[in-house]
Scaffold this motif. Sequence first.
Motif, PDB file in Angstrom:
ATOM      1  N   ARG A  92       0.829  -1.212   0.000  1.00 36.51           N
ATOM      2  CA  ARG A  92       0.000   0.000   0.000  1.00 36.51           C
ATOM      3  C   ARG A  92       0.863   1.262   0.000  1.00 36.51           C
ATOM      4  N   PHE A  93       1.937   1.241   0.784  1.00 39.12           N
ATOM      5  CA  PHE A  93       2.827   2.397   0.858  1.00 39.12           C
ATOM      6  C   PHE A  93       3.489   2.659  -0.497  1.00 39.12           C
ATOM      7  N   LEU A  94       4.002   1.605  -1.126  1.00 41.70           N
ATOM      8  CA  LEU A  94       4.644   1.745  -2.433  1.00 41.70           C
ATOM      9  C   LEU A  94       3.654   2.264  -3.477  1.00 41.70           C
ATOM     10  N   THR A  95       2.443   1.764  -3.436  1.00 42.10           N
ATOM     11  CA  THR A  95       1.412   2.211  -4.377  1.00 42.10           C
ATOM     12  C   THR A  95       1.123   3.702  -4.185  1.00 42.10           C
ATOM     13  N   ALA A  96       1.002   4.124  -2.944  1.00 37.74           N
ATOM     14  CA  ALA A  96       0.720   5.539  -2.670  1.00 37.74           C
ATOM     15  C   ALA A  96       1.850   6.447  -3.149  1.00 37.74           C
ATOM     16  N   VAL A  97       3.089   6.013  -2.970  1.00 42.06           N
ATOM     17  CA  VAL A  97       4.239   6.848  -3.338  1.00 42.06           C
ATOM     18  C   VAL A  97       4.515   6.797  -4.839  1.00 42.06           C
ATOM     19  N   TYR A  98       4.622   5.600  -5.413  1.00 42.90           N
ATOM     20  CA  TYR A  98       5.103   5.463  -6.787  1.00 42.90           C
ATOM     21  C   TYR A  98       4.015   5.499  -7.858  1.00 42.90           C
ATOM     22  N   ARG A  99       2.843   4.987  -7.574  1.00 48.04           N
ATOM     23  CA  ARG A  99       1.811   4.970  -8.614  1.00 48.04           C
ATOM     24  C   ARG A  99       0.845   6.138  -8.463  1.00 48.04           C
ATOM     25  N   GLU A 100       0.355   6.346  -7.245  1.00 47.12           N
ATOM     26  CA  GLU A 100      -0.621   7.417  -7.034  1.00 47.12           C
ATOM     27  C   GLU A 100       0.062   8.760  -6.766  1.00 47.12           C
ATOM     28  N   SER A 102       7.058   7.669  13.332  1.00 46.85           N
ATOM     29  CA  SER A 102       7.945   7.971  12.205  1.00 46.85           C
ATOM     30  C   SER A 102       7.306   8.915  11.196  1.00 46.85           C
ATOM     31  N   ARG A 103       6.120   9.354  11.469  1.00 46.25           N
ATOM     32  CA  ARG A 103       5.388  10.180  10.514  1.00 46.25           C
ATOM     33  C   ARG A 103       6.062  11.544  10.379  1.00 46.25           C
ATOM     34  N   ASP A 104       6.553  11.823   9.180  1.00 47.78           N
ATOM     35  CA  ASP A 104       7.194  13.107   8.891  1.00 47.78           C
ATOM     36  C   ASP A 104       6.671  13.569   7.535  1.00 47.78           C
ATOM     37  N   ASP A 105       5.693  14.458   7.579  1.00 46.92           N
ATOM     38  CA  ASP A 105       5.035  14.909   6.357  1.00 46.92           C
ATOM     39  C   ASP A 105       6.029  15.455   5.335  1.00 46.92           C
ATOM     40  N   ASP A 106       7.031  16.191   5.808  1.00 42.35           N
ATOM     41  CA  ASP A 106       7.996  16.811   4.891  1.00 42.35           C
ATOM     42  C   ASP A 106       8.829  15.765   4.153  1.00 42.35           C
ATOM     43  N   LYS A 107       9.311  14.749   4.874  1.00 41.77           N
ATOM     44  CA  LYS A 107      10.126  13.717   4.231  1.00 41.77           C
ATOM     45  C   LYS A 107       9.311  12.928   3.204  1.00 41.77           C
ATOM     46  N   ILE A 108       8.081  12.603   3.558  1.00 43.93           N
ATOM     47  CA  ILE A 108       7.238  11.841   2.629  1.00 43.93           C
ATOM     48  C   ILE A 108       6.900  12.695   1.413  1.00 43.93           C
ATOM     49  N   ALA A 109       6.583  13.967   1.631  1.00 41.28           N
ATOM     50  CA  ALA A 109       6.291  14.869   0.513  1.00 41.28           C
ATOM     51  C   ALA A 109       7.519  15.028  -0.385  1.00 41.28           C
ATOM     52  N   THR A 110       8.706  15.057   0.222  1.00 38.23           N
ATOM     53  CA  THR A 110       9.945  15.155  -0.561  1.00 38.23           C
ATOM     54  C   THR A 110      10.127  13.925  -1.440  1.00 38.23           C
ATOM     55  N   LYS A 111       9.854  12.742  -0.902  1.00 38.22           N
ATOM     56  CA  LYS A 111       9.985  11.507  -1.678  1.00 38.22           C
ATOM     57  C   LYS A 111       8.988  11.485  -2.838  1.00 38.22           C
ATOM     58  N   VAL A 112       7.758  11.894  -2.572  1.00 31.71           N
ATOM     59  CA  VAL A 112       6.742  11.936  -3.635  1.00 31.71           C
ATOM     60  C   VAL A 112       7.149  12.964  -4.696  1.00 31.71           C
ATOM     61  N   ALA A 113       7.702  14.094  -4.278  1.00 32.41           N
ATOM     62  CA  ALA A 113       8.167  15.114  -5.226  1.00 32.41           C
ATOM     63  C   ALA A 113       9.317  14.562  -6.078  1.00 32.41           C
ATOM     64  N   GLU A 114      10.158  13.747  -5.473  1.00 32.78           N
ATOM     65  CA  GLU A 114      11.259  13.110  -6.209  1.00 32.78           C
ATOM     66  C   GLU A 114      10.712  12.188  -7.300  1.00 32.78           C
ATOM     67  N   ALA A 119       0.205   8.316   1.545  1.00 32.78           N
ATOM     68  CA  ALA A 119       1.398   7.618   2.033  1.00 32.78           C
ATOM     69  C   ALA A 119       1.619   7.917   3.514  1.00 32.78           C
ATOM     70  N   THR A 120       1.429   9.165   3.908  1.00 31.75           N
ATOM     71  CA  THR A 120       1.598   9.559   5.312  1.00 31.75           C
ATOM     72  C   THR A 120       0.635   8.794   6.206  1.00 31.75           C
ATOM     73  N   ALA A 121      -0.567   8.573   5.731  1.00 29.45           N
ATOM     74  CA  ALA A 121      -1.572   7.854   6.518  1.00 29.45           C
ATOM     75  C   ALA A 121      -1.223   6.385   6.712  1.00 29.45           C
ATOM     76  N   LEU A 122      -0.227   5.874   5.979  1.00 29.99           N
ATOM     77  CA  LEU A 122       0.174   4.471   6.087  1.00 29.99           C
ATOM     78  C   LEU A 122       1.424   4.288   6.951  1.00 29.99           C
ATOM     79  N   VAL A 123       1.943   5.389   7.486  1.00 30.28           N
ATOM     80  CA  VAL A 123       3.173   5.371   8.273  1.00 30.28           C
ATOM     81  C   VAL A 123       2.816   5.457   9.752  1.00 30.28           C
ATOM     82  N   CYS A 124       3.560   4.725  10.592  1.00 32.09           N
ATOM     83  CA  CYS A 124       3.295   4.744  12.028  1.00 32.09           C
ATOM     84  C   CYS A 124       3.538   6.148  12.589  1.00 32.09           C
ATOM     85  N   SER A 125       2.823   6.495  13.633  1.00 31.02           N
ATOM     86  CA  SER A 125       2.864   7.856  14.170  1.00 31.02           C
ATOM     87  C   SER A 125       4.252   8.268  14.633  1.00 31.02           C
TER      88      SER A 125
END
Length: 170
Positions: free
Chosen positions: A72-80, A94-106, A86-92
């Motif tokens: 589910r995490f891979l699908t949220a980041v790479y396909r969708e 480790s949840r870092d909105d900026d890091k996840i947004a950076t990965k999606v932007a990448e 993706a943030t909603a699939l990460v444990c609280s």
Amino acid sequence: MTDPAAIPAPPAGYPPYGAPAPPKKKRGLLIAAIALVVVLVLCVGGGVTAFLTLRNVETGEGAKEPAVAVERFLTAVYRERDAAKATALVCSSSRDDDKIATKVAEVEKYVSEYKSPRFRWTTPKVDNQTGDRATVSTKVTMTTADEKVADQELRFTVVQKTGWWVCEVA
């Protein structure tokens, strides 16, 4: 008889003995009471803050299996390419909105730079599972329309709280 007006007045003397001094107010007791109230308010406030910070704040339900959480995490980041999902699939913890947004932007950058990139990954495999913690691995492959290929091995740490949640990607 003598005239009472002729009697001289007594000489001015000392003030009468034993006149009570005005009562002192008990300020020490008032200060101690105020200090106690302040300390109690700080302790209760600190306790509530610690509770809200440290409690298990996973909302919703995680995945039924560790590999499904990774999928589910891979699908949220790479396909969708949906950072919020993706943030909603990460444990609280480790949840870092900026890091996840950076990965999606990448990933978005790859999409704009390369000709029709497609992302796929091997079926996530549970390498190690002990109680409420699992290690899951997979290989993400990006293929472009002009036949460029890039692979990346990923290892996820997944924890179980209210289902399985992705906590670390290495």
